[in-house]
Scaffold this motif. Structure first.
Motif, PDB file in Angstrom:
ATOM      1  N   ARG A 178       0.834  -1.205   0.000  1.00  0.00           N
ATOM      2  CA  ARG A 178       0.000   0.000   0.000  1.00  0.00           C
ATOM      3  C   ARG A 178       0.869   1.256   0.000  1.00  0.00           C
ATOM      4  N   ARG A 179       1.908   1.270   0.814  1.00  0.00           N
ATOM      5  CA  ARG A 179       2.795   2.422   0.883  1.00  0.00           C
ATOM      6  C   ARG A 179       3.497   2.660  -0.456  1.00  0.00           C
ATOM      7  N   VAL A 180       4.026   1.620  -1.048  1.00  0.00           N
ATOM      8  CA  VAL A 180       4.739   1.759  -2.318  1.00  0.00           C
ATOM      9  C   VAL A 180       3.803   2.268  -3.403  1.00  0.00           C
ATOM     10  N   ARG A 181       2.599   1.769  -3.414  1.00  0.00           N
ATOM     11  CA  ARG A 181       1.655   2.204  -4.450  1.00  0.00           C
ATOM     12  C   ARG A 181       1.322   3.694  -4.314  1.00  0.00           C
ATOM     13  N   LEU A 182       1.141   4.153  -3.056  1.00  0.00           N
ATOM     14  CA  LEU A 182       0.789   5.554  -2.853  1.00  0.00           C
ATOM     15  C   LEU A 182       1.967   6.481  -3.131  1.00  0.00           C
ATOM     16  N   LEU A 183       3.175   6.082  -2.700  1.00  0.00           N
ATOM     17  CA  LEU A 183       4.327   6.964  -2.834  1.00  0.00           C
ATOM     18  C   LEU A 183       4.759   7.135  -4.284  1.00  0.00           C
ATOM     19  N   LEU A 184       4.709   6.071  -5.060  1.00  0.00           N
ATOM     20  CA  LEU A 184       5.206   6.125  -6.430  1.00  0.00           C
ATOM     21  C   LEU A 184       4.083   6.129  -7.458  1.00  0.00           C
ATOM     22  N   HIS A 185       2.860   6.240  -6.969  1.00  0.00           N
ATOM     23  CA  HIS A 185       1.700   6.383  -7.853  1.00  0.00           C
ATOM     24  C   HIS A 185       1.597   5.221  -8.850  1.00  0.00           C
ATOM     25  N   PHE A 186       1.882   4.011  -8.366  1.00  0.00           N
ATOM     26  CA  PHE A 186       1.691   2.822  -9.202  1.00  0.00           C
ATOM     27  C   PHE A 186       0.209   2.496  -9.278  1.00  0.00           C
ATOM     28  N   ASP A 187      -0.166   1.859 -10.380  1.00  0.00           N
ATOM     29  CA  ASP A 187      -1.533   1.336 -10.459  1.00  0.00           C
ATOM     30  C   ASP A 187      -1.679   0.047  -9.653  1.00  0.00           C
ATOM     31  N   MET A 188      -0.572  -0.667  -9.508  1.00  0.00           N
ATOM     32  CA  MET A 188      -0.653  -1.970  -8.843  1.00  0.00           C
ATOM     33  C   MET A 188       0.720  -2.295  -8.260  1.00  0.00           C
ATOM     34  N   THR A 189       0.731  -2.840  -7.054  1.00  0.00           N
ATOM     35  CA  THR A 189       1.980  -3.305  -6.427  1.00  0.00           C
ATOM     36  C   THR A 189       1.733  -4.689  -5.834  1.00  0.00           C
ATOM     37  N   TYR A 190       2.776  -5.485  -5.765  1.00  0.00           N
ATOM     38  CA  TYR A 190       2.651  -6.823  -5.163  1.00  0.00           C
ATOM     39  C   TYR A 190       4.028  -7.311  -4.745  1.00  0.00           C
ATOM     40  N   VAL A 191       4.022  -8.328  -3.857  1.00  0.00           N
ATOM     41  CA  VAL A 191       5.254  -8.890  -3.302  1.00  0.00           C
ATOM     42  C   VAL A 191       5.244 -10.391  -3.531  1.00  0.00           C
ATOM     43  N   ALA A 192       6.380 -10.901  -4.018  1.00  0.00           N
ATOM     44  CA  ALA A 192       6.567 -12.346  -4.188  1.00  0.00           C
ATOM     45  C   ALA A 192       7.702 -12.784  -3.264  1.00  0.00           C
ATOM     46  N   LEU A 193       7.496 -13.893  -2.526  1.00  0.00           N
ATOM     47  CA  LEU A 193       8.506 -14.433  -1.618  1.00  0.00           C
ATOM     48  C   LEU A 193       8.947 -15.805  -2.105  1.00  0.00           C
ATOM     49  N   GLY A 194      10.204 -16.147  -1.810  1.00  0.00           N
ATOM     50  CA  GLY A 194      10.717 -17.453  -2.205  1.00  0.00           C
ATOM     51  C   GLY A 194      10.041 -18.576  -1.428  1.00  0.00           C
ATOM     52  N   ASP A 195       9.900 -19.736  -2.079  1.00  0.00           N
ATOM     53  CA  ASP A 195       9.247 -20.885  -1.445  1.00  0.00           C
ATOM     54  C   ASP A 195      10.244 -21.900  -0.917  1.00  0.00           C
ATOM     55  N   GLY A 196      11.514 -21.507  -0.797  1.00  0.00           N
ATOM     56  CA  GLY A 196      12.524 -22.438  -0.309  1.00  0.00           C
ATOM     57  C   GLY A 196      13.210 -23.196  -1.411  1.00  0.00           C
ATOM     58  N   GLU A 197      12.680 -23.130  -2.620  1.00  0.00           N
ATOM     59  CA  GLU A 197      13.310 -23.771  -3.768  1.00  0.00           C
ATOM     60  C   GLU A 197      13.708 -22.672  -4.755  1.00  0.00           C
ATOM     61  N   ASN A 198      13.479 -22.877  -6.028  1.00  0.00           N
ATOM     62  CA  ASN A 198      13.863 -21.871  -7.013  1.00  0.00           C
ATOM     63  C   ASN A 198      12.681 -21.036  -7.471  1.00  0.00           C
ATOM     64  N   ASP A 199      11.485 -21.369  -6.978  1.00  0.00           N
ATOM     65  CA  ASP A 199      10.288 -20.653  -7.397  1.00  0.00           C
ATOM     66  C   ASP A 199       9.946 -19.564  -6.384  1.00  0.00           C
ATOM     67  N   MET A 200       9.036 -18.677  -6.808  1.00  0.00           N
ATOM     68  CA  MET A 200       8.497 -17.650  -5.923  1.00  0.00           C
ATOM     69  C   MET A 200       6.975 -17.693  -5.994  1.00  0.00           C
ATOM     70  N   VAL A 201       6.344 -17.250  -4.902  1.00  0.00           N
ATOM     71  CA  VAL A 201       4.885 -17.217  -4.821  1.00  0.00           C
ATOM     72  C   VAL A 201       4.468 -15.807  -4.453  1.00  0.00           C
ATOM     73  N   ILE A 202       3.505 -15.250  -5.201  1.00  0.00           N
ATOM     74  CA  ILE A 202       2.994 -13.909  -4.924  1.00  0.00           C
ATOM     75  C   ILE A 202       2.049 -13.989  -3.725  1.00  0.00           C
ATOM     76  N   HIS A 203       2.437 -13.301  -2.645  1.00  0.00           N
ATOM     77  CA  HIS A 203       1.687 -13.390  -1.392  1.00  0.00           C
ATOM     78  C   HIS A 203       0.635 -12.300  -1.266  1.00  0.00           C
ATOM     79  N   THR A 204       1.003 -11.061  -1.613  1.00  0.00           N
ATOM     80  CA  THR A 204       0.108  -9.930  -1.363  1.00  0.00           C
ATOM     81  C   THR A 204       0.078  -9.031  -2.591  1.00  0.00           C
ATOM     82  N   SER A 205      -1.119  -8.521  -2.899  1.00  0.00           N
ATOM     83  CA  SER A 205      -1.272  -7.650  -4.066  1.00  0.00           C
ATOM     84  C   SER A 205      -2.142  -6.461  -3.682  1.00  0.00           C
TER      85      SER A 205
END
Length: 652
Positions: free
Chosen positions: A98-125
């Protein structure tokens, strides 16, 4: 013109400076420039004005950038303060996006975290218009985020779908297209040398990001990475604290339970020392374990119980008994029943069967084992007492077997028996057991304990163990002795029994009958079996001292006789005619002067009464012998009646 001059009245350059000093909006500079161009009296002056306006624009742009940076720094400080609060991970990620979207005026922001292997999973949007983004798995090596992780620096593109420098994946492209995204920026979330995930910012239009915007989002990403790392450590600490609290609770519960079990163990031992019987010990142990406890001998018979166990699966218990002896510890027979062995060294003394109200937990199984050891001690104490009293008890039974040659009067014998808790006025059976191998000493020790436990007497004569036991079924007593003694010795045991009867005078007769039964088993090749005279059918009749003809007839054809007496039928007469005609229903019908179907129906009824095997050779022989004895009894009664009548007539 009095007062201060308007900027328009001054020299053009001075007018620009005046507007700049007033922090006038850009439109005022544009208006001044347009007036100067409409009245170009002096081209040099117009050039100076244009140059001044351009410089003013630069100053304005510089001030705007400075204000943006100051606002960004202020927002960065506010964000850093927000991220210090003890959020859980999901809430923290929501605050970051939410902070990143407001500060940089993005239309959409999200965070992906590693799953312990080589992949990532998008947790929050934040700002998404579909449900496709959250939970999306980003395969290793694809997408802008993985490239940013590999390079360790932020990467961006003005138009993601049309950028061929990016390794595309169909799943990611489908989400980008569904959300209508074009510009995309990916910044690695790094805490030291560790990358925890990627922060994304996206726009639904083509956008070129400025260095200030990139620097600001990188700073936000660094703060976010530290906050995520801190939150993870905090969650681990909370988990550890919760585990420690749970361990402490379990420890306190275990200590409390150990105290309860210790008290229960003391109660059980106190009962043993006080000489309580097995039933009292079983009741106390069952109360301590919050369940119903049974003590069973090696043959599975209940020796003592704190109550009944309903719906007990005996087959499951039998399987669990084998497993318990193999493991030398408690075993679950089913979801509600436990079995543990009662053993002394290598000797099997039986098992305990427990049905607890709730599942056994913690140290409960330990108390169950302690209880089994207590029962073993109790049984060994009984055996020691039996061995100690053995000579006295053996001497009494020897005298009873030797009667009437005994030199002691009957009342003295009865008194001696009562001192040993033996009541000769109740029904008893005599059981004679002969081990077919192994050492006799072990069998004798067992017999002393068994007789003591069953409130009977024991002695040894002619290499056989002789038991006088209170019972009403000689056959059952013989089988019980064989079932318990044979597994103990590891060799077959031949057992003969006789009775029941009461009184000291009947013991000698029952002993002789039991010995003849044992000899008959040997002669018939039944060594290692257990039987009474009643089990041997007509052979038992011949071996018996009292020749219980009525008892034999009743055991062979009693149901048929009762049926004829109750319903005035002729099943007995039909049986006689059937055997007399060579087991031919047709010939029997002719002899009885009835239709063959009548004989067939009568034979079916006889089968219902005597069982399906009554025509097999062994049982058929007993049925025929019973019919002949019945007829002989009738003839003898008729003759006695005629003789009595003649005697009466002659007397008259």
């Amino acid at each position: 013109m009095s007062g201060s001059h308007a900027p328009e009245d001054d020299d053009g350059v001075l007018a620009v400076l005046a507007l700049l000093a007033e922090e006038a909006p850009p439109s005022r500079f544009e208006a001044l420039l347009q007036r100067a161009r409409r009245d170009p009296a002096d081209p040099a002056e117009l050039a100076r004005v244009e140059r001044a306006v351009q410089l003013a624009r630069d100053v304005h742009a510089s001030l705007d950038r400075r204000q943006q940076r100051e606002a960004g720094f202020a927002a960065l400080v506010d964000t850093a303060r927000d991220l210090t609060f003890p959020y859980d991970l999901d809430t923290l990620l929501s605050v970051i996006t939410r902070r990143v979207r407001l500060l940089l005026h993005f239309d959409m922001t999200y965070v992906a975290l590693g799953d312990g292997e080589n992949d990532m999973v998008i947790h929050t949007s934040e700002g998404s218009t579909t449900a496709l983004n959250t939970g999306l798995r980003v395969k290793g090596g694809s997408g802008l985020g993985h490239q940013a992780l590999v390079s360790g620096a932020p990467l961006w593109t003005a138009d993601y779908l049309n950028d061929d420098s990016i390794t595309h994946a169909d799943s990611i492209d489908a989400v980008v297209e569904a959300e209508g995204l074009h510009a995309l920026m990916a910044v690695p979330l790094r805490c030291g040398d560790t990358a925890v995930g990627v922060l994304y910012g996206a726009d639904r239009k083509v956008r070129h990001y400025t260095p200030d915007e990139i620097g600001l989002i990188c700073s936000l990403a660094d703060l976010a990475a530290v906050a995520i790392e801190k939150t993870g450590l905090l969650q681990q600490a909370r988990t550890h604290v919760a585990e420690l609290e749970l361990d402490g609770f379990r420890t306190r519960s275990s200590l409390a339970r150990l105290e309860q079990l210790g008290e229960a163990c003391s109660r059980i031992m106190s009962l043993l020392v006080a000489g309580a019987d097995l039933t009292s010990v079983a009741k106390a142990a069952g109360d301590a374990l919050d369940g119903t406890l049974q003590m069973r001998d090696p043959a599975g018979r209940i020796l003592a119980a704190g109550g009944e166990i309903p719906d007990l699966d005996e087959e499951a218990v039998a399987r669990a008994v084998l497993a318990a002896h193999a493991q030398r510890g408690p075993v679950e027979a089913d979801a509600r029943t436990w079995v543990t062995p009662v053993i002394a060294g290598t000797e099997d003394l039986g098992v305990l069967v427990l049905r607890p109200v709730a599942q056994l937990v913690g140290q409960d199984s330990w108390l169950l084992q302690i209880t089994a050891q207590a029962f073993a001690v109790h049984l060994l104490m009984q055996r020691s007492a039996a061995v100690a009293e053995g000579p006295v008890r053996d001497e009494l039974l020897d005298e009873l077997l030797a009667a009437p040659a005994s030199t002691h009067p009957p009342h003295q014998t009865a008194q001696r028996a009562r001192r040993l808790d033996i009541d000769l006025d109740q029904q008893h059976v005599v059981v004679v057991a002969r081990p077919e191998g192994g050492e006799q000493g072990r069998a004798v020790v067992w017999a002393s304990s068994y007789a003591y436990r069953m409130s009977g007497l024991k002695t040894v004569q002619s290499g056989c163990i002789v038991l006088l036991l209170p019972a009403t079924d000689a056959s059952a007593a013989a089988r019980a002795v064989a079932d318990e003694l044979s597994p103990l010795l590891g060799h077959p045991v031949s057992v003969g029994a006789a009775g029941p009867d009461w009184g000291a005078a009947s013991i000698t007769r029952m002993y002789r009958e039991a010995m003849r039964c044992l000899d008959a088993l040997t002669a018939l090749g039944g060594a290692g079996c257990a039987a009474s005279a009643q089990d041997l059918g007509f052979l038992g009749l011949l071996l018996s001292d009292d020749y219980d003809v009525d008892g034999f007839v009743n055991s062979a054809i009693g149901p048929v006789l009762d049926y004829d007496a109750d319903r005035l039928t002729e099943l007995t007469r039909t049986l006689e005619a059937y055997f007399a005609s060579g087991s031919s229903p047709t010939n029997a019908a002719e002899a009885l002067h009835v239709h063959p179907n009548t004989v067939s129906r009568r034979l079916e009824r006889i089968t219902e009464l005597l069982g399906a095997d009554w025509q097999k050779p062994g049982q058929a022989l007993e049925v025929q012998l019973a019919l002949r004895l019945l007829r002989a009894q009738g003839v003898l009664r008729d003759r006695r009646g005629q003789g009595g009548s003649r005697h009466t007539d002659e007397g008259q």
